[in-house]
Design a protein around this motif. Structure first.
Motif, PDB file in Angstrom:
ATOM      1  N   SER A   1       0.989  -1.397  -0.066  1.00  0.00           N
ATOM      2  CA  SER A   1       0.024   0.180   0.152  1.00  0.00           C
ATOM      3  C   SER A   1       0.599   0.997  -0.138  1.00  0.00           C
ATOM      4  O   SER A   1       1.311   2.364  -0.324  1.00  0.00           O
ATOM      5  N   PHE A   2       1.816   1.405   1.068  1.00  0.00           N
ATOM      6  CA  PHE A   2       2.727   2.572   0.714  1.00  0.00           C
ATOM      7  C   PHE A   2       3.688   2.217  -1.204  1.00  0.00           C
ATOM      8  O   PHE A   2       3.795   3.645  -0.868  1.00  0.00           O
ATOM      9  N   GLU A   3       4.099   1.706  -1.323  1.00  0.00           N
ATOM     10  CA  GLU A   3       4.569   1.486  -2.509  1.00  0.00           C
ATOM     11  C   GLU A   3       3.991   1.845  -3.591  1.00  0.00           C
ATOM     12  O   GLU A   3       4.084   2.599  -4.293  1.00  0.00           O
ATOM     13  N   THR A   4       2.776   1.419  -3.463  1.00  0.00           N
ATOM     14  CA  THR A   4       1.802   2.082  -4.562  1.00  0.00           C
ATOM     15  C   THR A   4       0.726   2.796  -4.541  1.00  0.00           C
ATOM     16  O   THR A   4       0.402   3.662  -4.992  1.00  0.00           O
ATOM     17  N   ARG A   5       1.477   4.056  -3.174  1.00  0.00           N
ATOM     18  CA  ARG A   5       0.922   5.544  -2.935  1.00  0.00           C
ATOM     19  C   ARG A   5      -0.485   5.492  -2.888  1.00  0.00           C
ATOM     20  O   ARG A   5      -0.897   6.180  -2.605  1.00  0.00           O
ATOM     21  N   GLU A   6      -0.941   4.589  -1.993  1.00  0.00           N
ATOM     22  CA  GLU A   6      -2.655   4.305  -1.698  1.00  0.00           C
ATOM     23  C   GLU A   6      -2.466   4.367  -0.420  1.00  0.00           C
ATOM     24  O   GLU A   6      -3.920   4.331   0.405  1.00  0.00           O
ATOM     25  N   VAL A   7      -1.233   5.250   0.858  1.00  0.00           N
ATOM     26  CA  VAL A   7      -1.556   5.269   1.926  1.00  0.00           C
ATOM     27  C   VAL A   7      -1.718   6.853   1.946  1.00  0.00           C
ATOM     28  O   VAL A   7      -0.552   7.327   1.588  1.00  0.00           O
ATOM     29  N   SER A   8      -1.825   7.659   2.846  1.00  0.00           N
ATOM     30  CA  SER A   8      -1.646   9.264   2.504  1.00  0.00           C
ATOM     31  C   SER A   8      -1.516   9.496   3.588  1.00  0.00           C
ATOM     32  O   SER A   8      -2.047   9.499   4.817  1.00  0.00           O
ATOM     33  N   LYS A   9      -0.304  10.730   4.045  1.00  0.00           N
ATOM     34  CA  LYS A   9       0.029  11.408   5.100  1.00  0.00           C
ATOM     35  C   LYS A   9       0.558  12.196   4.695  1.00  0.00           C
ATOM     36  O   LYS A   9       0.528  13.172   3.882  1.00  0.00           O
ATOM     37  N   ARG A  10      -0.009  13.205   5.769  1.00  0.00           N
ATOM     38  CA  ARG A  10       0.266  14.737   6.226  1.00  0.00           C
ATOM     39  C   ARG A  10       1.111  15.455   7.513  1.00  0.00           C
ATOM     40  O   ARG A  10       0.631  14.622   8.145  1.00  0.00           O
ATOM     41  N   TYR A  11       1.869  15.393   7.470  1.00  0.00           N
ATOM     42  CA  TYR A  11       2.614  16.751   8.532  1.00  0.00           C
ATOM     43  C   TYR A  11       2.409  17.656   8.402  1.00  0.00           C
ATOM     44  O   TYR A  11       2.138  18.112   7.529  1.00  0.00           O
ATOM     45  N   VAL A  12       2.749  18.404   9.861  1.00  0.00           N
ATOM     46  CA  VAL A  12       2.789  19.665  10.331  1.00  0.00           C
ATOM     47  C   VAL A  12       4.007  20.179  10.706  1.00  0.00           C
ATOM     48  O   VAL A  12       4.984  19.450  10.940  1.00  0.00           O
ATOM     49  N   ALA A  13       4.754  21.281  10.218  1.00  0.00           N
ATOM     50  CA  ALA A  13       6.159  22.036  10.737  1.00  0.00           C
ATOM     51  C   ALA A  13       5.748  23.288  10.419  1.00  0.00           C
ATOM     52  O   ALA A  13       5.242  23.996   9.873  1.00  0.00           O
ATOM     53  N   VAL A  14       6.908  23.915  11.518  1.00  0.00           N
ATOM     54  CA  VAL A  14       7.231  25.541  11.412  1.00  0.00           C
ATOM     55  C   VAL A  14       8.743  25.841  10.825  1.00  0.00           C
ATOM     56  O   VAL A  14       9.430  25.052  11.329  1.00  0.00           O
ATOM     57  N   VAL A  15       8.655  26.683  10.475  1.00  0.00           N
ATOM     58  CA  VAL A  15      10.000  26.762   9.111  1.00  0.00           C
ATOM     59  C   VAL A  15       9.973  27.912   9.400  1.00  0.00           C
ATOM     60  O   VAL A  15       9.608  28.865  10.111  1.00  0.00           O
ATOM     61  N   SER A  16      12.172  28.403   9.079  1.00  0.00           N
ATOM     62  CA  SER A  16      12.446  29.606   9.459  1.00  0.00           C
ATOM     63  C   SER A  16      11.900  30.073   8.003  1.00  0.00           C
ATOM     64  O   SER A  16      11.501  29.845   6.420  1.00  0.00           O
ATOM     65  N   GLY A  17      11.718  31.583   8.422  1.00  0.00           N
ATOM     66  CA  GLY A  17      11.162  33.047   7.421  1.00  0.00           C
ATOM     67  C   GLY A  17      10.046  33.451   7.140  1.00  0.00           C
ATOM     68  O   GLY A  17       9.472  32.092   7.757  1.00  0.00           O
TER      69      GLY A  17
END
Length: 238
Positions: free
Chosen positions: A99-115
Motif C-alpha cells: 500500500s505504501f509502495e503504490t501510494r495508497e497511504v496518505s500522510k500529512r505533516y505539519v512543520a514550522v519553518v524559518s522565514g
C-alpha cells in the motif's frame, strides 16, 4: 476516524496490560485490531534499533513488548513525532508495504519553518518541491539534493499561517515519495529549514525550538483485511 480512545479488538493472549487498554511505555496507542496498530510516536524515540547498546530502546521494541507480532511498515525520523502504522504478522506487513509502495497511504505533516514562506500561486494553495535526493556519503546519514544521481523525490506543501513576530511559517506537507529525511532536505532546499532541525538547519534556526518542529498529523489508508477506509489525526503540540 480521529485519534481517540483505542479500539479494544485484541485477540486473547496477545495483550500484556493491567487494564482493558494496553499500556505501551511513552507511546499512545490509537487503534489496534488483529491486523494492525496505529500509534503516536513521541519526538526523540527511534523507530527501530540503532547500532550500539544505547540505541536499542525504540518504538518497535516498546510495541513488541506488548504486541509480540508487531512489525514495522514505515519509519519516522527519531526527531519527528506523530502517527505511525505497524502490521501484526508478516502477511499484513507485506500487504501494508504494498500500500505504501503504490501510494495508497496518505500522510500529512505539519512543520514550522524559518522565514516568511510565500503561499504557492496554485489556486488550491499547494506547491510542489520536485528535487532528487541522494545520500551524502562523506557525511552520512545526511542527504543532499543531486539532480544527476539523486532518486526522484516530491513533496507537496501549503502555507497554513505566518508568525511575523517570530519570522516563521507554519506549513502542511504531503510527501509523494518517501525518501529518508525528505521533508527536511526539501524545506532546506526551499530556503526555509525546519525549526529545531539539528541536521539541516543553521545554528540559529536549530536553537529557535527545543525539538524538531515536524509532526506526522494525518494518516489515511484502506484496511487491507476489511477494505474500510481509516483516517487518524494527531495534534502536533507546537
Amino acid at each position: 476516524m480521529k485519534a481517540g480512545p483505542p479500539q479494544n479488538n485484541y485477540p486473547a493472549g496477545n495483550v500484556v496490560a493491567t487494564s482493558l487498554t494496553p499500556v505501551i511505555a511513552g507511546v499512545k496507542l490509537l487503534h489496534a485490531d488483529e491486523s494492525l496498530l496505529v500509534l503516536d510516536k513521541p519526538a526523540g524515540l527511534l523507530s527501530v534499533p540503532g547500532r550500539g547498546e544505547d540505541k536499542q530502546d525504540c518504538l518497535s521494541a516498546r510495541v513488541q513488548a506488548v504486541f509480540p507480532d508487531a512489525l514495522i511498515v514505515h519509519r519516522l525520523d527519531q526527531a519527528t513525532s506523530g502517527l505511525t502504522l505497524m502490521a501484526r504478522g508478516a502477511a499484513m506487513q507485506r500487504a501494508l508495504s504494498r500500500s505504501f509502495e503504490t501510494r495508497e497511504v496518505s500522510k500529512r505533516y505539519v512543520a514550522v519553518v524559518s522565514g516568511h514562506l510565500p503561499p504557492s500561486d496554485d489556486e488550491n494553495g499547494w506547491g510542489l518541491i520536485d528535487l532528487p535526493i541522494i545520500v551524502d556519503w562523506p557525511n552520512r546519514p545526511l542527504r543532499i539534493i543531486n539532480t544527476e544521481r539523486g532518486k526522484p523525490s516530491q513533496t507537496r506543501w501549503r502555507v497554513h499561517s505566518h508568525d511575523a513576530a517570530a519570522n516563521t511559517t507554519r506549513v502542511e506537507l504531503e510527501p509523494i515519495t518517501g525518501r529518508s529525511h525528505q521533508l527536511r532536505v526539501h524545506l532546506k532546499a526551499l530556503g526555509h529549514p525546519i525549526l529545531g532541525d539539528a541536521m539541516y538547519a543553521p545554528e540559529a534556526v536549530q536553537a529557535a525550538a527545543p525539538r524538531l518542529l515536524l509532526h506526522a498529523a494525518v494518516l489515511r489508508f484502506t484496511h487491507p483485511a476489511s477494505g474500510v477506509t481509516m483516517s487518524f489525526e494527531s495534534k502536533s503540540g507546537f
